[in-house]
Motif scaffolding. Structure first.
Motif, PDB file in Angstrom:
ATOM      1  N   MET A 150       0.817  -1.217   0.000  1.00 28.04           N
ATOM      2  CA  MET A 150       0.000   0.000   0.000  1.00 28.04           C
ATOM      3  C   MET A 150       0.849   1.265   0.000  1.00 28.04           C
ATOM      4  N   LYS A 151       2.143   1.152  -0.300  1.00 27.18           N
ATOM      5  CA  LYS A 151       3.017   2.325  -0.311  1.00 27.18           C
ATOM      6  C   LYS A 151       2.578   3.331  -1.363  1.00 27.18           C
ATOM      7  N   PHE A 162      -1.745  17.053   1.049  1.00 28.27           N
ATOM      8  CA  PHE A 162      -0.855  18.191   1.260  1.00 28.27           C
ATOM      9  C   PHE A 162      -1.073  19.275   0.193  1.00 28.27           C
ATOM     10  N   ALA A 163      -1.433  18.859  -1.021  1.00 31.24           N
ATOM     11  CA  ALA A 163      -1.767  19.838  -2.053  1.00 31.24           C
ATOM     12  C   ALA A 163      -3.020  20.614  -1.659  1.00 31.24           C
ATOM     13  N   SER A 203       2.585  -0.931   7.488  1.00 30.60           N
ATOM     14  CA  SER A 203       3.725  -0.678   8.364  1.00 30.60           C
ATOM     15  C   SER A 203       3.562   0.627   9.137  1.00 30.60           C
ATOM     16  N   GLY A 204       4.296   0.734  10.233  1.00 34.21           N
ATOM     17  CA  GLY A 204       4.275   1.954  11.020  1.00 34.21           C
ATOM     18  C   GLY A 204       4.790   3.150  10.249  1.00 34.21           C
ATOM     19  N   HIS A 205       5.740   2.915   9.331  1.00 33.70           N
ATOM     20  CA  HIS A 205       6.273   4.007   8.518  1.00 33.70           C
ATOM     21  C   HIS A 205       5.190   4.626   7.651  1.00 33.70           C
ATOM     22  N   LEU A 206       4.342   3.779   7.028  1.00 31.21           N
ATOM     23  CA  LEU A 206       3.278   4.314   6.184  1.00 31.21           C
ATOM     24  C   LEU A 206       2.205   4.996   7.023  1.00 31.21           C
ATOM     25  N   LEU A 207       1.910   4.436   8.188  1.00 33.16           N
ATOM     26  CA  LEU A 207       0.945   5.081   9.078  1.00 33.16           C
ATOM     27  C   LEU A 207       1.427   6.460   9.517  1.00 33.16           C
ATOM     28  N   SER A 208       2.740   6.583   9.736  1.00 30.49           N
ATOM     29  CA  SER A 208       3.284   7.871  10.163  1.00 30.49           C
ATOM     30  C   SER A 208       3.122   8.928   9.074  1.00 30.49           C
ATOM     31  N   ARG A 209       3.157   8.504   7.800  1.00 29.32           N
ATOM     32  CA  ARG A 209       2.960   9.469   6.704  1.00 29.32           C
ATOM     33  C   ARG A 209       1.540  10.012   6.714  1.00 29.32           C
ATOM     34  N   LEU A 210       0.581   9.146   7.001  1.00 22.48           N
ATOM     35  CA  LEU A 210      -0.800   9.608   7.109  1.00 22.48           C
ATOM     36  C   LEU A 210      -0.999  10.446   8.359  1.00 22.48           C
ATOM     37  N   GLN A 211      -0.276  10.118   9.421  1.00 25.44           N
ATOM     38  CA  GLN A 211      -0.364  10.916  10.645  1.00 25.44           C
ATOM     39  C   GLN A 211       0.155  12.325  10.407  1.00 25.44           C
ATOM     40  N   LEU A 212       1.175  12.472   9.552  1.00 25.81           N
ATOM     41  CA  LEU A 212       1.682  13.798   9.207  1.00 25.81           C
ATOM     42  C   LEU A 212       0.606  14.646   8.541  1.00 25.81           C
TER      43      LEU A 212
END
Length: 223
Positions: A150-151, A162-163, A203-212
């Motif tokens: 899902m990356k 963000f746009a 993954s936690g990394h992808l979740l963190s991108r959505l959290q941003l």
């Protein structure tokens, strides 16, 4: 009951409007209104056709996905079944006066990372040359890849949000603080919530991108 169906399907017309110009109405002789329950009855045979090829159909409005699975050693057989199914779908649609758009036919092979080298690299061609291989098809606004990390989907959602945030920040001084919630929810939060169930287990990394994205929306709300 027959008369009720007849009154619903007969006497329909259609026309084309461009700006202020409208064409003359013409009678609709074939087909059925897409938004009606009767449309599902009209295409029910299509789902049965797919199942005859030992594949699994999924219909949504006028879109149909065909799923199949196999062992790595059986990919050639699955490919032949998919190709044969596409050919028969093409014949069925012509017989029922429906139009198949070859440009929108996408074929995606998926596997675990360990078996990526066993995925066919050639196109899945039907006898009618209708199918193609597409590495990143979209299903209901969700972007899928050959390995379900899902990356790509998360990246697309974050970029779009963000746009939208950039545009919202350009007008925030003209809006009351509580009014900012409307564009934030409509243009950002709704995109994260849409089909969020497919994000289970990422993954936690992808979740963190959505959290941003959510953090950016919160900061914008409290400007």
């Amino acid at each position: 009951m027959v008369n009720w169906f007849a009154s619903y399907l007969s006497g329909r017309t259609q026309y084309v409007r461009s700006s202020v110009t409208t064409s003359s109405p013409s009678a609709v002789v074939y087909g059925i209104p897409q938004g009606s329950v009767l449309f599902l009855l009209y295409v029910a045979d299509l789902l049965k056709l797919v199942k005859r090829h030992q594949l699994h159909p999924h219909g949504y409005a006028d879109d149909t996905q065909i799923y199949g699975f196999c062992r790595p050693s059986e990919v050639d057989d699955l490919s032949r079944r998919v190709s044969g199914c596409i050919d028969e779908v093409s014949v069925w649609m012509k017989a029922n006066r429906l139009q198949l758009n070859p440009a929108k036919i996408e074929v995606l092979w998926c596997s675990s990372p360990h078996h990526q080298h066993q995925i066919p690299t050639s196109q899945c061609e039907s006898a009618a040359h209708l199918s193609c291989r597409c590495p990143q098809p979209g299903i209901l606004a969700s972007t899928l890849t050959r390995v379900f990390t899902m990356k790509t989907h998360v990246t697309a959602v974050a970029r779009s949000c963000f746009a939208a945030l950039w545009h919202i920040r350009s007008i925030w001084r003209s809006l009351l603080q509580h009014t900012l919630l409307t564009p934030i929810c409509a243009l950002m939060i709704s995109k994260i919530n849409y089909c969020c169930s497919i994000l289970a287990g990422i993954s936690g990394h992808l979740l963190s991108r959505l959290q941003l994205v959510l953090n950016g929306a919160a900061r914008n709300r409290n400007i």
